[in-house]
Design a protein around this motif. Structure first.
Motif: not given
Ligand code: EPU
Length: 349
Positions: A144, A158, A161-163, A171
């Motif tokens: 994270k 974060l 998986s969200e990056c 991102r």
């Protein structure tokens, strides 16, 4: 926190460009960040815009910066925390020198970061750029990323998986640009034997130093360091920003065109790698070598003789304009010869 005005950035960019920032703020905690952004915006007494740098190893300042450069001195490495199945989590401050963390993890016998040895820069920037080398990307070992969000003044966590990680992409560099400031990165490393030797000459380089002895992360680190030292300039001696261009992904049609040019001109087979989505990656180094750029010199700027992806401050006196002129000439020659437009990996500011 240290705030200085009219500061030379020469020592803060590995290209060694002699440029100045109107203001430089070096902070050492999330609390400092909150005080820099008291109401969702940079403190009103500091010049704008703001720009956050890491180790300055992937950027080209094209002129003096009129605003405030932010730099993290959040430097800590937590003790490994068991995460099951022989894995551990380690939380690292964004300001930690990337290679210091790699040396630390290899010293503890932890697998995961060793192939990323000797990459210049800092840990926060590594997570923004998704640094990669020798078959590994940093996203492979991130669990994270913790960030400060200036607009809300909040700390956010974060999961990887969200990056939105991809080849030299995230991102943070894309749709989130300017939204978050990375404060720490948590890595998932392994105590289980897991060497990754399948890229290029990594296996033979490792075998030549181990002569059959048991592999450790430290042994692989040593092999990677010797490969890098044999191909890339020593940042302490010659200014550069590592690979200046990304390796292009092209369609099958473009690949066929490049192969035809190569056949007609006797350039041999075109090295390439097909990705899962069917696009084909051609090494920019090959395209540039075939255009004659290895070891080229233009004024005070130059191209590294052993790796044409690397533009260098050849004399130590190169100006941003000289680097930009060289970049433009290189991009033009590849476009005219192969119909491929090279994109810089290095961020221009
Ligand atoms: N090649 C040539 N001529 C050369 C060098 C390479 O034709 O002078 C061709 C060869 O076909 C070779 C291929 O390019 O097999 C790939 O070369 P290499 O393995 O040296 O890697 P690269 O694509 O040139 C990338 C990264 C480097 C990373 C190395 C090793 C990018 C833009 N660059 O370079 O990253 O160290 O792989 O994994 O993806 C950096 O980002 O600053 C950086 C140095």
């Amino acid at each position: 926190m240290e705030i200085r005005t009219n500061v030379s950035l020469r020592a803060m960019n590995t290209f060694g460009m002699e440029v100045k920032a109107a203001c430089l703020a070096e902070y050492s905690s999330a609390g400092d960040l909150r005080s820099l952004f008291p109401a969702g915006e940079l403190r009103s007494d500091l010049p704008r815009p703001w720009y956050h740098i890491g180790g300055g190893s992937n950027l080209l300042f094209t002129k003096d910066f009129e605003g405030t450069v932010l730099h993290s001195s959040i430097c800590f490495t937590s003790e490994p925390e068991p995460a099951g199945d022989g894995e551990v989590k380690v939380r690292v401050g964004a300001g930690v020198i990337w290679d210091d963390f790699v040396a630390w993890s290899c010293g503890r016998g932890l697998w995961g970061a060793e192939n990323l040895s000797l990459i210049p820069g800092e840990t926060g920037a590594a997570a923004v750029q998704n640094i990669g080398a020798y078959g590994v990307e940093v996203a492979d070992i991130i669990s994270k990323v913790e960030c400060f969000e200036p607009v809300t003044g909040k700390q956010v966590s974060l999961p990887v998986s969200e990056c939105g990680y991809g080849y030299r992409q995230s991102r943070f560099k894309g749709e989130w640009k300017g939204r978050y400031i990375v404060t720490s990165v948590t890595f998932l490393l392994s105590g289980n034997y897991s060497p990754r030797l399948d890229y290029g000459n990594v296996r033979s380089a490792v075998e030549s130093v181990t002569a059959g002895a048991t592999l450790t992360p430290g042994v692989i680190r040593d092999a990677i360091i010797s490969i890098r030292n044999s191909k890339l300039p020593d940042p302490a001696m010659v200014g550069s920003a590592g690979s200046f261009f990304k390796n292009p992904f092209v369609s099958e049609d473009v690949f066929r065109h490049v192969s035809q040019v190569a056949r007609e001109e006797g350039l041999g087979d075109v090295p390439h790698f097909t990705s899962q989505d069917g696009n084909i990656k051609i090494p920019a180094a090959w395209l540039l070598e075939k255009c004659g750029w290895k070891g080229a010199v233009m004024g005070n700027a130059g191209v590294w003789g052993k790796q044409p992806l690397v533009l260098v401050n050849a004399t130590g006196k190169a100006t941003p304009q000289e680097i930009l002129a060289l970049e433009e000439a290189m991009v033009r020659s590849v476009r005219e010869r192969f119909s491929i437009r090279l994109e810089p990996e290095v961020e221009h500011i």
